[in-house]
Design an enzyme around this catalytic site. Structure first.
Site, short mmCIF file in Angstrom:
data_model
loop_
_atom_site.label_atom_id
_atom_site.label_comp_id
_atom_site.label_asym_id
_atom_site.label_seq_id
_atom_site.Cartn_x
_atom_site.Cartn_y
_atom_site.Cartn_z
N SER A 51 0.83 -1.21 0.00
CA SER A 51 0.00 0.00 0.00
C SER A 51 0.86 1.25 0.00
O SER A 51 0.67 2.16 -0.81
CB SER A 51 -0.92 0.00 1.22
OG SER A 51 -1.68 -1.18 1.29
N THR A 52 1.84 1.31 0.91
CA THR A 52 2.73 2.46 0.97
C THR A 52 3.56 2.56 -0.29
O THR A 52 3.92 3.67 -0.71
CB THR A 52 3.65 2.33 2.20
OG1 THR A 52 2.84 2.23 3.38
CG2 THR A 52 4.56 3.54 2.34
N TYR A 140 -2.01 -10.55 4.45
CA TYR A 140 -2.00 -9.11 4.76
C TYR A 140 -3.40 -8.69 5.18
O TYR A 140 -4.33 -8.67 4.39
CB TYR A 140 -1.53 -8.35 3.52
CG TYR A 140 -1.28 -6.87 3.68
CD1 TYR A 140 -1.53 -6.19 4.85
CD2 TYR A 140 -0.79 -6.14 2.60
CE1 TYR A 140 -1.29 -4.83 4.97
CE2 TYR A 140 -0.54 -4.78 2.68
CZ TYR A 140 -0.78 -4.13 3.87
OH TYR A 140 -0.55 -2.78 3.98
N LYS A 166 0.59 -10.19 8.27
CA LYS A 166 0.87 -8.77 8.52
C LYS A 166 -0.42 -8.19 9.08
O LYS A 166 -1.39 -8.01 8.35
CB LYS A 166 1.28 -8.06 7.24
CG LYS A 166 1.60 -6.57 7.41
CD LYS A 166 1.98 -5.96 6.07
CE LYS A 166 2.39 -4.50 6.20
NZ LYS A 166 1.26 -3.61 6.54
N ASP A 193 1.92 1.54 12.75
CA ASP A 193 3.13 2.26 13.19
C ASP A 193 2.95 2.89 14.56
O ASP A 193 3.86 2.87 15.39
CB ASP A 193 3.48 3.35 12.19
CG ASP A 193 3.76 2.83 10.80
OD1 ASP A 193 3.48 1.65 10.54
OD2 ASP A 193 4.26 3.60 9.96
N GLU A 194 1.78 3.48 14.77
CA GLU A 194 1.52 4.21 16.01
C GLU A 194 1.29 3.29 17.20
O GLU A 194 1.14 3.74 18.33
CB GLU A 194 0.34 5.16 15.84
CG GLU A 194 -1.01 4.52 15.57
CD GLU A 194 -1.27 4.22 14.10
OE1 GLU A 194 -2.45 4.15 13.71
OE2 GLU A 194 -0.29 4.05 13.34
N ILE A 208 6.11 -4.12 10.45
CA ILE A 208 6.12 -3.71 9.05
C ILE A 208 5.28 -2.44 8.96
O ILE A 208 4.10 -2.45 9.31
CB ILE A 208 5.53 -4.79 8.12
CG1 ILE A 208 6.32 -6.09 8.22
CG2 ILE A 208 5.51 -4.30 6.67
CD1 ILE A 208 5.74 -7.24 7.40
#
Length: 308
Positions: A51-52, A140, A166, A193-194, A208
């Site tokens: 996605s990123t 994922y 993931k 991430d957060e 990840i």
């Protein structure tokens, strides 16, 4: 040919951005430089064309080219996971076979999306793709493409070759449950991430995420601190990361990361439309905003902010 066993793919793994030039063409030179930068920072692996990485804005042939370039540049220094997800199983199989031939160490895929596929359709999607190569599959789970529940993940784990997930969701109690009910060898990568600290505390094997492109030093420190049970350090690094993430996600955070990388001398390039990019005047404002953020919270030791 794969160089790493899937059980070696742990730690901090950036979901690699894909570098495009101003005309939206894949920029190989920029990509090679970014790969070397991240390896120099000490990341433990890379996750490609997800996605990123704007994978769904590329043709299959372009995605294959990105994989080839990254595999070549990495040259076995760290493990690589290639995202091969697509709506159609045939496209995903083609991508998986090419990724295997190029030399990645694992493949990954979102569930098929757009149409409302049934549970058996999704199960067979993963079974067909996983069976098309000898590479391990990392399922994922992400809201953008469609969340898969615990029971679905548990069912996917019965497919020979499915090695982990993931897990980009905030229900981290499920991480512990997966380890207990599926087995400790089933790999779980925390994808928020957060909430990196939280994911690790519930037993995630690795991280990840998107912002590891821009500030891997924070997440490497979090991973190390959690391994050493240094909760105070982990909490402080997570707090700093979240201040930056919350600010960046108010806009196109992928474009922000790409521009902010350039402030450290590593040009991340531009995004593909319909994502927007920053012009020179907008980037100047962006720099001012980050300087204010840095000074307000007395943030030190974050390389892209130190570079301002």
């Amino acid at each position: 040919m794969a160089k790493y066993n899937v059980n070696e793919i742990k730690g901090v793994i950036p979901a690699l951005v894909t570098t495009f030039d101003m005309d939206e063409n894949f920029d190989e030179k920029r990509m090679r430089a970014l790969v070397d930068h991240l390896i120099g920072k000490g990341v433990d692996g890379l996750y490609l064309t997800g996605s990123t990485g704007e994978g769904f804005l590329m043709t299959p042939q372009e995605r294959m080219k990105v994989v080839e370039v990254v595999v070549d540049q990495v040259n076995g220094r760290i493990p690589l996971i290639a995202h091969v997800g697509a709506i159609g199983t045939k496209i995903s199989i083609d991508l998986a076979k090419q990724a295997a031939s190029a030399g990645v160490d694992a493949i990954s895929s979102v569930p098929p999306f757009y149409w409302k596929f049934g549970a058996d359709d999704v199960f067979n999607y993963y079974k067909d793709i996983t069976g098309s190569t000898d590479l391990p599959m990392i399922v994922y789970n992400i809201a953008l493409a469609g969340l898969v529940g615990f029971e679905q993940v548990k069912r996917f784990s019965t497919i020979e070759g499915v090695a982990g997930v993931k897990y980009t969701a905030t229900s981290h109690f499920e991480v512990m449950r997966m380890k207990e009910e599926i087995g400790n060898d089933f790999l779980v990568y925390s994808g928020c991430d957060e909430m990196a600290m939280s994911g690790l505390s519930f037993g995630a094997d690795g991280l990840i995420g998107s912002f590891y492109n821009l500030m891997p030093e924070l997440f490497i420190a979090i991973n190390k601190a959690m391994a050493e049970r240094d909760l105070k350090t982990a909490e402080e690094k997570q707090r700093i990361a979240n201040i930056i993430i919350m600010h960046a996600t108010q806009k196109n955070y992928v474009a922000i990361m790409k521009r902010a990388l350039s402030w450290m001398g590593v040009d991340g390039g531009y995004c593909r439309r319909p994502f927007s990019n920053f012009g020179a005047s907008e980037e100047a404002v962006l720099k001012d905003e980050f300087r204010l953020l840095r000074d307000k919270h007395d943030i030190k030791g974050v390389d892209f902010l130190d570079a301002l």
